[in-house]
Design an enzyme around this catalytic site. Structure first.
Site, mmCIF file in Angstrom:
data_model
loop_
_atom_site.group_PDB
_atom_site.id
_atom_site.type_symbol
_atom_site.label_atom_id
_atom_site.label_comp_id
_atom_site.label_asym_id
_atom_site.label_seq_id
_atom_site.Cartn_x
_atom_site.Cartn_y
_atom_site.Cartn_z
ATOM 1 N N GLY A 136 0.818 -1.219 0.000
ATOM 2 C CA GLY A 136 0.000 0.000 0.000
ATOM 3 C C GLY A 136 0.849 1.265 0.000
ATOM 4 N N LYS A 207 2.035 -10.706 -3.868
ATOM 5 C CA LYS A 207 3.041 -9.731 -3.401
ATOM 6 C C LYS A 207 4.389 -10.419 -3.177
ATOM 7 C CE LYS A 207 -0.585 -6.833 -1.419
ATOM 8 N NZ LYS A 207 -1.455 -6.657 -0.247
HETATM 9 N N1 HSE Z 1 -6.484 -6.203 -0.161
HETATM 10 C C1 HSE Z 1 -5.157 -5.721 0.008
HETATM 11 C C2 HSE Z 1 -4.768 -5.822 1.472
HETATM 12 C C3 HSE Z 1 -5.077 -4.311 -0.482
HETATM 13 O O1 HSE Z 1 -5.669 -5.999 2.304
HETATM 14 O O2 HSE Z 1 -3.591 -5.760 1.803
HETATM 15 C C4 HSE Z 1 -3.680 -3.752 -0.567
HETATM 16 O O3 HSE Z 1 -2.883 -4.499 -1.445
#
Ligand code: HSE
Length: 414
Positions: A136, A207
């Site tokens: 994020g 990720k």
């Molecule tokens: N759905 C993802 C999370 C959003 O909760 O981390 C950010 O990548």
């Protein structure tokens, strides 16, 4: 008149609307520091949703025809915030073919088709940036590709899904149910459109594909990752882990062995309560790095949410603005190493094992239990143990598939 970087925006959801807001607030500061003004000039709108209020507020035009954005010679960069694979992939390839830079937050797409998209960007002589795809608002990818370039990373692991960390925090601190915690995470805009990807560890695995590339230069696929989510995790096990001195966190981890092979996993892990990662609550993420140069380091911040993620997207745009001013094109990442995955006998961990105390295991496991940890206080009608370090092959041969047994890796102390 100074230079201008014109943006075509695809996607005006949680992150897209945040990008409009952050850019509007930071436009003057970015221009003052880079000499370049960044302006959203056109956005793709669905014919079924009226987005005229946001377009009017931020002063850009709308089109329902994506080709109009690609064909617009005044647009320099496409920001893709639609998510998922299709049509995002087709849109990005079309944008690159029109020699437009691309900024995206799409981890599903980068993890699945990253090499193809990066090759297309290179071929077109433009940049493809995706800082917001991991962590994020945390500046992790650019940090790895720049600051860690003269370092050698051996381990990269941490909390990389905001939704599940938010849920686990709520379940432990407030005793709310799994379902209520998930609903709250969705309402706050942390979860994916289909939260299955969050709770089953898929989002974190995407990720980890990207982090493995940035940390080790190795290209891996989702199939190379041992993936478990938090579905089915009981509050009894969370409390038993706490009695052993651990917090349960969904951890993504990539580790390089002495032989140079890498193992990558995602799953609930018992984290020692003394470890920095145990203190990370709610939607916050933390990525811990062990390297030969710096030693131990951690980046921490909001891993999901509109404004933090939008700030990472705008940071990519700002980087492009700087390059525009300098007249250069710079790739996000240049790290290629041959992929070398660890074999099951090379992957060694301690495990937390539990099963209902009224159930007998079909075999003796005394030889793998760490007698220094047992006997421990047993609560909630569970038999619970911590094993000695054992390899993945042994786990597969002797423990996997036993009905009713809960198995989680245990993180070592610092
Ligand atoms: N759905 C993802 C999370 C959003 O909760 O981390 C950010 O990548």
């Amino acid at each position: 008149m100074g230079k201008q970087l014109n943006v075509g925006l695809l996607g005006m959801g949680v992150v897209g609307s945040g990008v409009c807001q952050v850019l509007a607030e930071q436009k003057a500061a970015i221009k003052a520091r880079t000499g370049v003004e960044i302006a959203i000039t056109k956005a793709l709108a669905s014919p079924y949703e009226d987005k005229s209020a946001i377009a009017d507020k931020y002063g850009f035009s709308l089109t329902t025809t994506v080709e109009e954005i690609f064909a617009d010679p005044a647009i320099d960069v496409i920001v893709e915030l639609i998510g998922k694979i299709s049509p995002a992939k087709e849109f990005i390839l079309a944008a690159l073919a029109h020699k437009k830079h691309v900024v995206t937050a799409n981890k599903d797409l980068i993890a699945t088709h990253g090499p193809e998209l990066l090759a297309a960007a290179k071929e077109a002589g433009v940049s493809l940036y995706f800082e917001a795809s991991v962590g994020g608002g945390i500046p992790i990818l650019r940090t790895l590709s720049t600051h860690y370039l003269p370092d050698t990373i051996t381990d990269i692991f941490g909390i990389i899904n905001g939704t599940t960390n938010y849920m686990l925090t709520k379940m432990v601190a407030e005793g709310v149910s799994y379902e209520t915690a998930l609903l709250e995470a969705q309402e706050k805009g942390f979860a994916e459109s289909d939260p299955t990807n969050d709770v089953d560890g898929i989002d974190a695995a995407y990720k980890m594909v990207i982090l493995t590339k940035f940390a080790f230069g190795m290209t891996i696929a989702l199939e190379d990752i041992d993936i478990k989510g938090i579905r089915g995790l009981s509050i009894d096990d969370i409390q038993q882990a706490a009695a052993f001195g651990y917090d349960v966190k969904l951890i993504g981890a990539a580790q390089k062995n002495d032989t140079g092979s890498v193992s990558v996993s995602v799953g609930p892990v018992l984290v020692p309560q003394s470890h920095a990662l145990a203190s990370i609550k709610s939607e916050f993420n933390g990525i811990f790095i062990k390297s030969t140069g710096i030693g131990q380091s951690m980046v921490y911040g909001p891993g999901a949410g509109s404004r933090p993620t939008a700030t990472s997207v705008v940071a990519d745009l700002t980087e492009l603005a700087k390059h525009e001013a300098e007249g250069i094109v710079a790739p996000f990442l240049q790290f290629e190493a041959s992929t070398n995955l660890a074999s099951p006998t090379e992957i060694v961990d301690r495990y937390y094992l539990s099963w209902p105390s009224n159930q007998d295991l079909p075999m003796a496991i005394d030889d793998i239990i760490d007698q220094a940890v047992v006997p421990q206080r047993k609560i909630n009608g569970l038999n619970a143990y911590i094993t000695k370090p054992i390899n993945q092959q042994l786990v597969d041969d002797r423990l996997s598939g036993i009905t009713g047994i809960q198995m989680m890796k245990v993180m070592e102390e610092f």
